[in-house]
Every structure is written in structure tokens, then in C-alpha cells.
Design a protein around this motif. Structure first.
Motif, PDB file in Angstrom:
ATOM      1  N   THR A 250       0.851  -1.193   0.000  1.00  8.75           N
ATOM      2  CA  THR A 250       0.000   0.000   0.000  1.00  8.75           C
ATOM      3  C   THR A 250       0.882   1.237   0.000  1.00  8.75           C
TER       4      THR A 250
ATOM      5  N   ARG B 118       1.097   5.311   0.172  1.00  8.14           N
ATOM      6  CA  ARG B 118       0.398   6.529   0.568  1.00  8.14           C
ATOM      7  C   ARG B 118       0.848   7.688  -0.319  1.00  8.14           C
ATOM      8  N   TYR B 119      -0.115   8.350  -0.922  1.00 13.11           N
ATOM      9  CA  TYR B 119       0.175   9.448  -1.845  1.00 13.11           C
ATOM     10  C   TYR B 119      -0.788  10.581  -1.549  1.00 13.11           C
TER      11      TYR B 119
ATOM     12  N   GLU C  18      -3.310  12.455   0.486  1.00 11.64           N
ATOM     13  CA  GLU C  18      -4.166  11.937   1.557  1.00 11.64           C
ATOM     14  C   GLU C  18      -4.779  10.585   1.231  1.00 11.64           C
ATOM     15  N   ASN C  19      -4.413   9.992   0.096  1.00 11.13           N
ATOM     16  CA  ASN C  19      -4.986   8.717  -0.321  1.00 11.13           C
ATOM     17  C   ASN C  19      -3.957   7.590  -0.232  1.00 11.13           C
ATOM     18  N   SER C  20      -4.457   6.342  -0.288  1.00  9.33           N
ATOM     19  CA  SER C  20      -3.607   5.150  -0.291  1.00  9.33           C
ATOM     20  C   SER C  20      -3.982   4.286  -1.485  1.00  9.33           C
ATOM     21  N   TYR C  21      -2.964   3.726  -2.161  1.00 12.00           N
ATOM     22  CA  TYR C  21      -3.191   2.978  -3.393  1.00 12.00           C
ATOM     23  C   TYR C  21      -2.403   1.671  -3.377  1.00 12.00           C
TER      24      TYR C  21
ATOM     25  N   GLY D  53       6.539   5.949   1.357  1.00 14.18           N
ATOM     26  CA  GLY D  53       5.883   7.087   0.722  1.00 14.18           C
ATOM     27  C   GLY D  53       6.811   7.995  -0.047  1.00 14.18           C
TER      28      GLY D  53
ATOM     29  N   ARG E  18       8.013  12.264   1.389  1.00 11.54           N
ATOM     30  CA  ARG E  18       6.680  12.403   1.956  1.00 11.54           C
ATOM     31  C   ARG E  18       6.799  13.062   3.331  1.00 11.54           C
TER      32      ARG E  18
ATOM     33  N   GLU F  47      -3.585  12.625   8.948  1.00 11.11           N
ATOM     34  CA  GLU F  47      -3.433  11.211   9.289  1.00 11.11           C
ATOM     35  C   GLU F  47      -3.534  10.963  10.789  1.00 11.11           C
TER      36      GLU F  47
END
Length: 269
Positions: free
Chosen positions: A69, A71-72, A74-77, A162, A212, A247
Motif C-alpha cells: 500500500t 500513501r500518496y 491523503e490517499n492510499s493505493y 511514501g 513524503r 493522518e
């Protein structure tokens, strides 16, 4: 406008690898990302990795699994899409498009762009994963991208913590070279970092690391600017979306307004 961008020539841009293109640090953007190019060049060849399927007739890949996963903003992909034109995105909207300003609210958004430039062919665009938790990484290598008589070799590395690394091999430019863009932007295209000014060249054989920011409370207001003509005695409503992009869980924000006009904050819920 996009057609004009591709027609810019050396009369509009500095010489390849000229000192003004070799910035050393940048940022932070509104979210807190920063970058610097003092990190050593340490390319990870993806020649033996998985082929994205990109070629002279296929401009972008399907969804590629990162293996962790990421983190980019405020989202996670967990998946990434890759364009032949030197960038990647966490969605597959308009990935055929050539270079754009960074950031830019027009699509594609959620962009990570080592070297966003028009291209015709590629020797290969491949990817691989490596490392062990919590230090896994995902590499995409663009090998011998070609536009006219120019060629570009570079790669993108996403680190599990990140951070993002751009690594540049041999970049062969002509006096009439195409414009390029390099940097990152969020899912709205409103926040981001440019590594170079639009249309400025990138030097061969160096690396850039994008850091990040640390975990923090953050708030996002959208739109940042709006206005409307009205007349005396009328009431005008300006919707504002307030979003927790931090976060640290369910934060509480106190909002206040400073205005020469009578103003009231109203929450419909």
C-alpha cells in the motif's frame, strides 16, 4: 493550447543541461512534500521485469499491482497505471495525453511524472518489485523512449515509506526539442511539486528524491478562490468543501471568517 506546447523550440527554452535547469531543492507544496537532487544515482534495471505492454501503438498500461500500500497525498493505493509519455497515475483517465503543467486541475490527475514528454516509440517500459516489508519498492523503467530524433532513459521508484525517486540515465536532446514536465500532483491537480519549470530540460545521470512529509493534521479547503457578481440586498452562497486530509484521525477544526461584508457560516448537516 496543448498543440502549442508541442511546438515550442529552443528559441523558447534554455540550452540542454544549462545551470538554471539544475535546481537542488524544492517545496514544500501545500501537503508538505519536498524534493532534492543530492541523492546518488543508483538505478535499478527493470530489463528482467514485467512488460507493461506499452509500445508504439499502446500508450498506457492496465492496472499494475504495487505489492504494498502506497500513501500518496491523503490517499492510499495498491495499483498504478503507466503512460508511455513518461508519467504514471493512480487512475487511467486520459493517460494518452502529452505534457502538461504540474500541478494542473485538468486530467490526467494523481500524476507522478519523471519525464512527461511526447513520445513515439519505446524500447521497453517494464516494472518490478523488490525489498521486504517495510522497505519494499516498485520500479518502472522507461528504456529508450524516442520522440523524433530525441531519446530518454529514466525510471520511477515508489518506496513503501511514501518517498518517490526519479532516476535519469542518458537524455539525448536536440535544439528543437519537445517540452517536458516533471513532478507530482494530487488527485485534484490543485496541489503538487514541479521538479523543473515547464519546458525546461532535465540533465542526464542524476537522481531526485521526493520526500513524503511526516504524519500530521491537515485540512483541505476547496475551492480556494471563487467569486460572483451580485446586486445590493441580495444574498450569495459560496459552497466550500472542508476535508480532513491528515493522518491523525477525526480532527476538529474551528472555522472563522474575516470579511467587509456580512457573512454567515452555515453547515447543512
Amino acid at each position: 493550447l496543448e498543440e502549442e506546447r508541442t511546438l515550442l523550440t529552443s528559441n523558447d527554452m534554455p540550452a540542454p543541461n544549462s545551470p538554471e535547469t539544475l535546481l537542488s531543492t524544492g517545496g514544500p507544496d501545500e501537503f508538505g512534500y519536498t524534493w532534492d537532487d543530492s541523492v546518488p544515482l543508483a538505478s535499478i534495471s527493470a530489463a528482467g521485469g514485467v512488460d507493461t505492454g506499452i509500445n508504439s501503438s499502446v500508450e498506457y498500461s492496465g492496472a499494475l499491482n504495487l505489492g504494498f500500500t502506497f500513501r500518496y497525498y491523503e490517499n492510499s493505493y495498491t495499483q498504478l497505471f503507466v503512460s508511455r509519455h513518461g508519467y504514471a497515475s493512480f487512475n487511467d483517465v486520459d493517460l494518452y495525453r502529452w505534457q502538461s503543467y504540474i500541478p494542473d486541475p485538468s486530467t490526467p490527475n494523481d500524476v507522478i511524472a519523471p519525464y512527461w514528454v511526447p513520445t513515439d516509440t519505446a524500447n521497453y517500459v517494464r516494472y518490478l518489485t523488490g525489498g521486504t516489508e517495510p522497505n519494499r519498492y516498485f520500479v518502472v523503467e522507461w528504456n529508450n523512449l524516442v520522440h523524433s530524433d530525441e531519446s530518454y532513459n529514466f525510471e520511477l521508484i515508489l518506496h513503501e515509506n511514501g518517498d518517490i525517486v526519479f532516476q535519469y540515465g542518458t537524455i539525448t536532446l536536440l535544439d528543437s526539442r519537445a517540452c517536458e514536465a516533471s513532478g507530482i500532483e494530487d488527485s485534484t491537480g490543485l496541489d503538487g511539486l514541479s521538479i523543473t519549470q515547464f519546458c525546461y530540460p532535465i540533465a542526464s545521470n542524476h537522481a531526485v528524491r521526493i520526500y513524503r512529509p511526516a504524519v500530521a493534521a491537515r485540512v483541505n479547503l476547496s475551492p480556494l478562490v471563487q467569486g460572483q457578481l451580485t446586486h445590493a440586498g441580495a444574498t450569495v452562497v459560496f459552497p466550500i468543501t472542508v476535508r480532513n486530509s491528515g493522518e491523525l484521525g477525526a480532527d476538529t477544526y474551528n472555522l472563522s471568517v474575516t470579511s467587509a461584508w456580512p457573512t454567515t457560516l452555515y453547515a447543512a448537516n
